[in-house]
Structure formats: C-alpha cells, structure tokens
Design an enzyme around this catalytic site. Sequence first.
Site, PDB file in Angstrom:
ATOM      1  N   LYS A 141      16.631  82.122  28.379  1.00 45.78           N
ATOM      2  CA  LYS A 141      16.819  80.932  29.404  1.00 45.78           C
ATOM      3  C   LYS A 141      15.761  80.600  30.445  1.00 45.78           C
ATOM      4  O   LYS A 141      15.252  79.518  30.475  1.00 45.78           O
ATOM      5  CB  LYS A 141      18.019  81.025  30.229  1.00 45.78           C
ATOM      6  CG  LYS A 141      19.540  81.155  29.416  1.00 45.78           C
ATOM      7  CD  LYS A 141      20.697  80.942  30.493  1.00 45.78           C
ATOM      8  CE  LYS A 141      20.930  82.431  31.123  1.00 45.78           C
ATOM      9  NZ  LYS A 141      21.270  83.326  30.307  1.00 45.78           N
ATOM     10  N   THR A 142      15.165  81.645  31.005  1.00 42.75           N
ATOM     11  CA  THR A 142      14.005  81.557  31.903  1.00 42.75           C
ATOM     12  C   THR A 142      12.814  80.975  31.360  1.00 42.75           C
ATOM     13  O   THR A 142      12.148  79.992  31.913  1.00 42.75           O
ATOM     14  CB  THR A 142      13.737  82.922  32.451  1.00 42.75           C
ATOM     15  OG1 THR A 142      14.840  83.121  33.407  1.00 42.75           O
ATOM     16  CG2 THR A 142      12.503  82.767  33.540  1.00 42.75           C
TER      17      THR A 142
ATOM     18  N   GLU B  10      17.949  76.250  35.036  1.00 38.01           N
ATOM     19  CA  GLU B  10      18.624  77.395  34.232  1.00 38.01           C
ATOM     20  C   GLU B  10      20.096  77.559  34.577  1.00 38.01           C
ATOM     21  O   GLU B  10      20.652  77.593  35.813  1.00 38.01           O
ATOM     22  CB  GLU B  10      17.922  78.505  34.661  1.00 38.01           C
ATOM     23  CG  GLU B  10      18.142  79.862  33.817  1.00 38.01           C
ATOM     24  CD  GLU B  10      17.298  81.045  33.949  1.00 38.01           C
ATOM     25  OE1 GLU B  10      17.846  82.055  34.086  1.00 38.01           O
ATOM     26  OE2 GLU B  10      16.255  80.849  34.355  1.00 38.01           O
TER      27      GLU B  10
END
Length: 469
Positions: free
Chosen positions: A121-122, A165
């Site tokens: 995600k990051t 995010e």
Amino acid sequence: MKPGLPTAMERPHFIGIGGAGMSGIAKILAQRGARVAGSDARDSETAQALRAHGATVHVGHAAGHLADDSTCVVVSSAIRADNPELARAAELGIPVVHRSDALAALMDGLRPIAVAGTHGKTTTTSMLAVSLSSLGLDPSYAIGGDLDAPGSNAHHGEGDIFVAEADESDRSFHKYAPQVAIILNAELDHHANYASMEEIYESFETFVSKIVPGGTLVVAHGQAGAAEIAARVAGREGLRVVTYGEEAEADVRITKITPRGLTSEVTVVLDGRMLTFTVSVPGRHYAHNAVAALAAGVALGIPAHNLASALGKYTGVKRRLQLKGEAAGVQVIDSYAHHPTEMTADLEAIRGAAGDSRILVVFQPHLFSRTQELGKEMGLALALADASVVLDIYPAREDPLPGVTSEIIIEAARTAGADVAAEHDKDSVAEVIAGMAKPGDLVLTMGAGDVTDLGPLILESIGLARPSN
C-alpha cells in the site's frame, strides 16, 4: 482547487500525532490553515517537521496537553481508552474523531484514489504521489511512510486528486468514497480484528461498495484473495473493474519484467498498446505495484504514456528496501516487511539484485498476535537469507500472549534449514552483525518496529571493525 478546513477541525488535537497516518493528516490540516496540536510518546524527526508547519507537539501524554478550546480530538485505533487526554476530552465534551473520518473529510470535494490490500500500500500510494506530482498535477496525498525526509508522508496540493493509503486493518477504509480504488491483495492478517478470510472478504466488499458511481476498481488478477473479491463484486452497477497482472486474461497485462540491478524494466500491454518503463526499485512485487499505480492513474484520465514515464521518477520510500549506507564493502538496507508474504517478496528482490553476495537479516517480529498466527511462515521466509538474527517481538499496541515468543519463528527457520540465531539484547546486534559480515555482503534490517534504528549502528560497528582505509 483549494478545499477549506473540514467542519470542527479548525483547532484539532492529535493523540499520537507522530504516527505515520496521524502525522500526515495533521500536516495537511496545518497546510490548510488549522491550528494543529497534539502529543506523542516521544519526540521524533516527524514531530520536528510538524512543528516547522506551525503545529504544537507535546512529548508524553497528559490531560493538560489538551487545550480547552480544541474543536476535536483525533485518535487512531492504537489509542487506549485510558489515555489521559482522551479522558480530558470527555470531561470537556470535545468531539473525538477517528483518524479515518478526518482523512475522509480531507478528501471531500476531490477525486480520491484509495490504495488498499495486503502488502504494497505505502509503495503504490507513493508511486502515484511522486508520478502525479512530476506531471505537474500537484495532488494531495497521505502515505504510511516518508518519501525522502521526515514529514514527507503527506501534502496538501492545489490539484483535484487526493491519493490515500486506505488501511483495512481496523476496517477504517470503509469511511472513504474513492473515485478509483486499488486492491493489491487480501490475506489473513490483522488477527486482532479479523477471525477468518470470510470476514476479510466481506470487509473488502464493503470498501468496494463505497466507490462512487461510475468509479473504477483496480485489482490484482493473479492474487487469490484479490481475485476472489473481484469475482464477488463483478457485475455491480456503476462499477468498472480493471485487472492487472502477468496472466493473459488481465486487462493490463505485464508481459515482461527485466531486473537491472536495483531497478527493473517493465513492459505492459494496456488498451492494445505496449508500454515499457523503468521501476527504480528492485523486485517483481514492486513492478506489480507500479502497474497498479499506472492502471489507477489511467482510470482518472491521465495519458498512459505520460504516467508510465513519470513512474520512473519514483526512487523509493523510507523503509521499503531503503539503502542506509555502506561500510567496508557491506551494504545495509532497511525493510519494513513484517508479514511472511512481504518478507519473501523483499528477500527475493534482494536475492535477484545481490548476485553471489551473502544476505544477512536482522528480523524483529511485530505483534504477538501476528507471530502466533504466522510465526512459522516467517521462519520459512527467513530461510531465503544466508543467515539471520531474530530479535524479541516488538509489542506495539499489544500485551504479551502466553507462550508466544520469537522461538516460534526460530524453530521454523531452523527446521527449513536456515542459519538463524536469537538475540534478546537489541543493543548487542550491531556488534554481532559486524562480527558476521564480510565485504560484499548485504545486511537487511527487517520489521515494522524500531529495528530500523539499527542500520546506522551496524554501519558504524562494521566501519570500526574493518576500517576501509
């Protein structure tokens, strides 16, 4: 476009303001003109960066830190009910706002891209933030990690895109209404909040239901969990589903990933057109993240060839295979990986870039609950390294569980044939690694806790042990 302050957030107080998610929201609010205050357990470079934006940051938690005229108190799921500032808010009748609600309010009126799913995600959010910025679109963004400096995890932009995010760990991603959503994968994780894969699938289905009518879901074709979610939501009215992956059936098909040292060259076919671009971080996993970002940007109407070129500007985010330095021919790299899938992906990526060099890992397990459920799989992942040192479990927000220790991981690693040792004294690790490392080796500090602090100490110890002359 310059959105104003959300209602009741003119004078917010953040409990745990130094956290990755909390600090980003605090920074954006400060950039929008809010009088931001908050507290954290310890001082940090992130806290200093917030102060530079005009925020008041207290060290430690105390009722007196909460100003009487605060308009809301922002908390994350990690804040315990007995926090003195939370108790003071109740006495004063100050509204308490969850971090996800604050973030949702910041997205209001913009075109949000929400990045969810297990692992990446990051990185994917960062890739979008960097590439869209390089194209002059000046997006707002909130990321779970710093791009290049403390406090660079968020930005209030003048453009109409907001990249966020979206955290599924506590179901807080149900609060968002994205125009484009990405689901990288879905695996059984976050065991304190999910008892089964069925609960996770249902949670992701709820997230998908929040996509605005006419919006797009970008989902990994070749990941079992993501594919299951795509099948469950197929045919929903007003929802366009775009798949990506190496499979022939994928809508955005990856035809080739060519490793080039610590970078990769990726070729995709999108809408019948072939594109080749550079991903400036190593490994197949990160190449897939870049293609997810590409598909999401195209779904917002950004020309594919422009975005593909811009994705090459992304050079990594802190703690995602971040090179910390080199001493006496030994490179030290930091990895945030703490789930077996992430650990395997990062170790395979480094193995592909390392050639004949040895890989030494310092691994710190994160959370007792995760170790209880996935400790054996973590041990199997460590078998990909040439040698590993395993620290005690980093508890974060959890209390210890009976019988749950790092030995679960160590025993599994040894059963798989790994060379692994326990180290209970974190302060001794730098010296231990300095005694093991040889010129040409790669050392990975790995985990979501404070193992990241060891990188500079390891480099210093190696330099002292073997001066480079």
